[in-house]
Design a protein around this motif. Structure first.
Motif, mmCIF file in Angstrom:
data_model
loop_
_atom_site.group_PDB
_atom_site.id
_atom_site.type_symbol
_atom_site.label_atom_id
_atom_site.label_comp_id
_atom_site.label_asym_id
_atom_site.label_seq_id
_atom_site.Cartn_x
_atom_site.Cartn_y
_atom_site.Cartn_z
ATOM 1 N N SER A 87 8.314 6.342 -0.043
ATOM 2 C CA SER A 87 6.985 6.175 0.548
ATOM 3 C C SER A 87 6.934 4.788 1.179
ATOM 4 O O SER A 87 7.172 3.789 0.503
ATOM 5 N N THR A 88 6.625 4.713 2.477
ATOM 6 C CA THR A 88 6.706 3.430 3.182
ATOM 7 C C THR A 88 5.351 2.759 3.380
ATOM 8 O O THR A 88 5.299 1.588 3.778
ATOM 9 N N GLY A 89 4.244 3.462 3.139
ATOM 10 C CA GLY A 89 2.927 2.842 3.191
ATOM 11 C C GLY A 89 2.637 2.163 4.511
ATOM 12 O O GLY A 89 2.803 2.745 5.588
ATOM 13 N N ASN A 118 0.825 -1.200 0.000
ATOM 14 C CA ASN A 118 0.000 0.000 0.000
ATOM 15 C C ASN A 118 0.861 1.254 0.000
ATOM 16 O O ASN A 118 0.633 2.194 0.746
ATOM 17 N N CYS A 119 1.900 1.249 -0.867
ATOM 18 C CA CYS A 119 2.759 2.433 -0.957
ATOM 19 C C CYS A 119 2.877 2.870 -2.411
ATOM 20 O O CYS A 119 2.627 2.095 -3.329
ATOM 21 N N GLN A 120 3.265 4.142 -2.614
ATOM 22 C CA GLN A 120 3.474 4.649 -3.973
ATOM 23 C C GLN A 120 4.863 4.328 -4.495
ATOM 24 O O GLN A 120 5.142 4.529 -5.670
ATOM 25 N N GLY A 121 5.738 3.855 -3.629
ATOM 26 C CA GLY A 121 7.033 3.414 -4.101
ATOM 27 C C GLY A 121 8.185 4.290 -3.650
ATOM 28 O O GLY A 121 8.055 5.157 -2.790
ATOM 29 N N ILE A 122 9.339 4.052 -4.265
ATOM 30 C CA ILE A 122 10.578 4.730 -3.911
ATOM 31 C C ILE A 122 11.188 5.327 -5.172
ATOM 32 O O ILE A 122 10.851 4.940 -6.291
ATOM 33 N N VAL A 162 10.123 -2.266 6.035
ATOM 34 C CA VAL A 162 10.852 -0.999 6.127
ATOM 35 C C VAL A 162 9.908 0.096 6.622
ATOM 36 O O VAL A 162 8.834 0.305 6.065
ATOM 37 N N CYS A 163 10.322 0.787 7.676
ATOM 38 C CA CYS A 163 9.520 1.891 8.206
ATOM 39 C C CYS A 163 10.209 3.219 7.893
ATOM 40 O O CYS A 163 11.366 3.262 7.467
ATOM 41 N N ALA A 164 9.486 4.302 8.129
ATOM 42 C CA ALA A 164 10.016 5.629 7.815
ATOM 43 C C ALA A 164 11.291 5.915 8.603
ATOM 44 O O ALA A 164 12.247 6.480 8.071
ATOM 45 N N ALA A 165 11.330 5.512 9.879
ATOM 46 C CA ALA A 165 12.514 5.780 10.696
ATOM 47 C C ALA A 165 13.748 5.099 10.118
ATOM 48 O O ALA A 165 14.840 5.687 10.055
#
Length: 294
Positions: free
Chosen positions: A188-190, A130-134, A195-198
């Protein structure tokens, strides 16, 4: 393979590859072709022999070499098998666009946990689902389906964007580019199954070309990574600016419904960010306004 290396793949496979550059399965191929990616691109679609002028393959297992990264743009029920295929070919990273997991409730959380278990058996790192990607704009490695990249042309620069929300990442990217500021990474980590934002912030501050990280979070997970990132950033003279959802009950409700995140107690978040020298701003507009100062 370090997480920073995951953001610089030399070969990319796209599951659900589309000849239509407007569709999520077609947009990253279009971006990779148009924005300077020098690595190999492998569209995977069992119903086509060619996608956007490139040879298409029926499956990951049919590829001539193992891709560093795999974009998964498939229906949610097909993601588990795709993860198994990624592990089988020894891919290093999977970027999962697909939705229908933890953001929908308990059943989705169980399915999402199963994806992580499958990935970890092969050392595969997951962005999403559920992310837009990297995106790594310095190398043209754009594994992202945001339309904002079409609206504001990429230009490498000393800024990294990390956001749980794909829409939030796009807003920040568009605002920074309209201000004439180049961006190197957009992550974007969704749902943050892995993988998390931190952890993503911890990775991008290792890049010596980064001077500013702009961060949007809906809840703070694995805070040890953000604390480590803050220490490294301070040592290198890098600024981290953050916006966190959940100052109000409406914001908390939005965060929860959007990525399945449960907003952390706001006062605790403020204390953590202050303790680690991370400046918390009120909203996206403030963050974009402050960025040129740093």
């Amino acid at each position: 393979m370090s997480l920073l290396q995951c953001l610089a793949p030399r070969s990319v496979a796209i599951l659900g590859a589309s000849d239509n550059p407007i569709k999520p399965g077609g947009r990253p191929i279009d971006y990779l072709l148009r924005h300077g990616f020098s690595g190999r691109i492998f569209p995977v679609n069992p119903n086509r022999t060619e996608v956007q002028g490139l040879p298409a393959y029926p499956s990951l297992r049919a590829l001539p070499v193992a891709p560093d990264a795999v974009v998964i743009s498939l229906a949610g029920e097909d993601v588990a098998a795709a993860i198994d295929d990624c592990v089988a070919v020894q891919a290093k990273t999977a970027v999962v666009y697909s939705s229908g997991f933890a953001e929908l409730g308990e059943a989705g959380r169980v399915q999402q946990a199963d994806l992580v278990a499958r990935a970890r058996r092969g050392g595969l790192r997951l962005f999403g689902p559920n992310c837009q990607g990297i995106a790594n704009f310095a190398e043209g490695a754009i594994l992202n389906f945001s339309t904002m990249i079409n609206e504001s042309a990429p230009e490498d620069g000393p800024v990294a964007i990390v956001s749980q929300s794909g829409a939030g990442a796009a807003i920040l990217y568009g605002g920074l580019r309209r201000a004439g500021i180049g961006v190197r990474y957009m992550v974007s980590t969704g749902n943050e199954a892995d993988v998390c934002a931190a952890e993503a912030v911890r990775a991008v501050v290792e890049d010596e070309g980064i001077r500013l990280v702009v961060l949007y979070i809906e809840t703070l997970r694995q805070s040890v990574h953000l604390a480590e990132a803050a220490r490294l950033a301070h040592a290198r003279g890098v600024t981290i600016l953050a916006v966190k959802a959940g100052r109000t009950s409406a914001g908390q409700a939005t965060a929860n419904s959007h990525t399945g995140a449960l907003a952390a107690e706001d006062a605790l978040t403020d204390a953590f960010l202050r303790q680690h020298g991370i400046s918390r701003l009120a909203d996206f507009r403030e963050l974009i306004d402050y960025a040129p100062l740093f």
